[in-house]
Enzyme design. Sequence first.
Site, short mmCIF file in Angstrom:
data_model
loop_
_atom_site.label_atom_id
_atom_site.label_comp_id
_atom_site.label_asym_id
_atom_site.label_seq_id
_atom_site.Cartn_x
_atom_site.Cartn_y
_atom_site.Cartn_z
N ASN A 164 35.71 84.48 -24.77
CA ASN A 164 34.95 85.65 -24.32
C ASN A 164 35.23 86.20 -22.92
O ASN A 164 34.67 85.59 -21.98
CB ASN A 164 33.39 85.42 -24.47
CG ASN A 164 33.07 84.99 -25.76
OD1 ASN A 164 32.95 86.04 -26.67
ND2 ASN A 164 32.91 83.68 -26.28
N GLU A 165 35.82 87.31 -22.72
CA GLU A 165 36.35 87.54 -21.60
C GLU A 165 35.24 88.29 -20.74
O GLU A 165 34.09 88.74 -21.23
CB GLU A 165 37.47 88.75 -21.69
CG GLU A 165 38.78 87.92 -22.41
CD GLU A 165 39.67 86.80 -21.44
OE1 GLU A 165 38.97 86.25 -20.51
OE2 GLU A 165 40.58 86.49 -21.97
N PRO A 166 35.25 88.56 -19.57
CA PRO A 166 34.28 89.42 -18.64
C PRO A 166 33.96 90.71 -19.17
O PRO A 166 34.84 91.42 -19.76
CB PRO A 166 35.16 89.60 -17.45
CG PRO A 166 35.99 88.39 -17.28
CD PRO A 166 36.56 88.18 -18.51
#
Length: 641
Positions: A164-166
């Site tokens: 879950n990236e920025p």
Amino acid sequence: MTLNHQEIELIDSFEQIAVDIHPTAKEGSRAVAQEIAALIKAKQAAKETCVLGLATGSTPKYLYAELVRLHKEEGLSFKNVVTFNLDEYYPIEPDALQSYNRFMKEQLFKHIDIPEGNYFVPDGTLPKEKMKAYCEEYERRIESAGGIDLQILGIGNNGHIGFNEPGASVNSHTRLVTLDNSTRLANGFEFPNMSQVPRLAITMGIGTIFKAKRVLLMAWGSHKAKIVRRAVEGHYSDQVPASLLQQHPNCRFVIDEQAAQELTRYKEPWLTGDCEWTPSLRRKAVTGLAMKLDKPILMLTDKDYNENGLNDLIVQYGSAYELNIEEFNGIRDTITGWPGGKPGAPLPKHPERSEPMPKRVLIFSPHPDDDIISMGGTFIRLHEQGHDVHVAYQTSGNIAVTDEFVLRFIDFAVGFEGMFDIDRSKSSQILDEAKAFLKIKKPSQKDTPEIRAIKGLIRRCEAKATCRYVGIKEENIHFQNLPFYETGLVEKKPMGEEDVQLTMKLLREVKPHQIFCAGDLADPHGTHKVCLDIVFEALNRLKHEAFMKDCWVWLYKGAWQEWDIHEIEMAVPMSPDQVVQKRLGIFIHQSQKDVVPFQGTDLREFWQRAEDRNANTAELYDKLGLQKYAAMEAFVRYHFM
């Protein structure tokens, strides 16, 4: 560190997530393993299923090793356990070297008694059009199992959890995602080159993670310190996905002391309550204040200290003037052009002893180029000042040679033999076989033994050439080829008894007065850490032998980071000409020039990293009001006795 109630309340005012800090990653991992074991046993007693959410990567390796130990040595059963993994690259075959399916089987599943149908890792082989339905089914499986009782997480350098990236939504579920370029760079060391790092991955969503009844996030090493602080003490934001865990009702971070270094209680403990002003902490406070205010140490005032929570120091010393003088002189005394000690000039505050002279010096180099990259100026100076310098190349470094380089050198061998009428049938055969293999070689497939041997030979020849450049005698060059490294893969074996015995044997042969080791634990491959552990174990076993009573150990850092200014105990300056001399020594390692496999997140060449790091250290000394040099190499003394 024992904290009183008031200090705990002050820490809580900074830390928005509960944090457990352990001395080492192994100790932290053991604590998490004990919690998992207790949960499994409690569920067994209640005749219930224990559902675990599991992570991959380097962070949980010690955890899985401890769970395997608990199973084999203490009878912990996993028959009532169901697991769901956080993520997987996409697309990727389950038996690929970088696959998380393969990782989990190798690290955990094949060593315990968990039923084969009880563990689930996202499938990276399905067609993209089927991924949405597959991810929805993955969510249903978690729910039908009763939901996750305990979720294990790591944290990425950009704050991602799972993949879950920025910017990921707090309500997101299992899905196919695009990997942030910083994540691909951080994971690039697992792959031969960046073009082979997947751009997509399957991941549980943050919403899925939030449904877990309990969450434990683990983080080890100084390279995680800044992002841990942002997640724990920073604002709740989807730009740092791990910070969203501030809102989880039952979450705890489990970290080692290196990963805790940026937390206020470590970085500025005077802000969280009373602290013991050790010399090291005092220097940390004074240098930190000088850099924060962009002032030389001798320009700091009482007002500067008082306005930045350091009134206690002024109370102890009476004035900023006295404190500034003491710290300025202490930092000045770390600077020396005589890393082996200055002969005939016993200086009480000099970093090294004047006697014995000359010293027998042993430089441990984890890879065949760390000596010249990390301490090349000091290496050259030790030899020029008459010391008996030995170099121990701990590993072959063979995986860091490109396939193209191998073909180039075999082709040279064939041509060389032909030029001088030497029978070249064998070398021609090796060349043909190497070409055939490399033509069909899969990404990150293990090389043949012949190719691995040739890659190791290339690196040995470069290391020998570097030693000749410095002036080291051939009999002082030691190639250890420690067995832990020789897997042919990025994944190495743990430290073994043979590694320690080989190192003890060398120490007994050389009987050094001075040892230099790589203390750079930010090495993304973990090789430096294993090499350091091997040296420490060997030193510990030999500490009562006569030669060890007059042996000092200095730690240098490698191509990835440098010591903080307050930690440095010996700083060896370099002139502009000496910087160039070191650079030319690094250039000898041609196989590591221009294109380097597995170089981690930093795309600069190693000579550039070294020069920038050394120049930055010199600049810090200059800013603090000390002498200005072109560059400096820094060391910390290790006290093993």
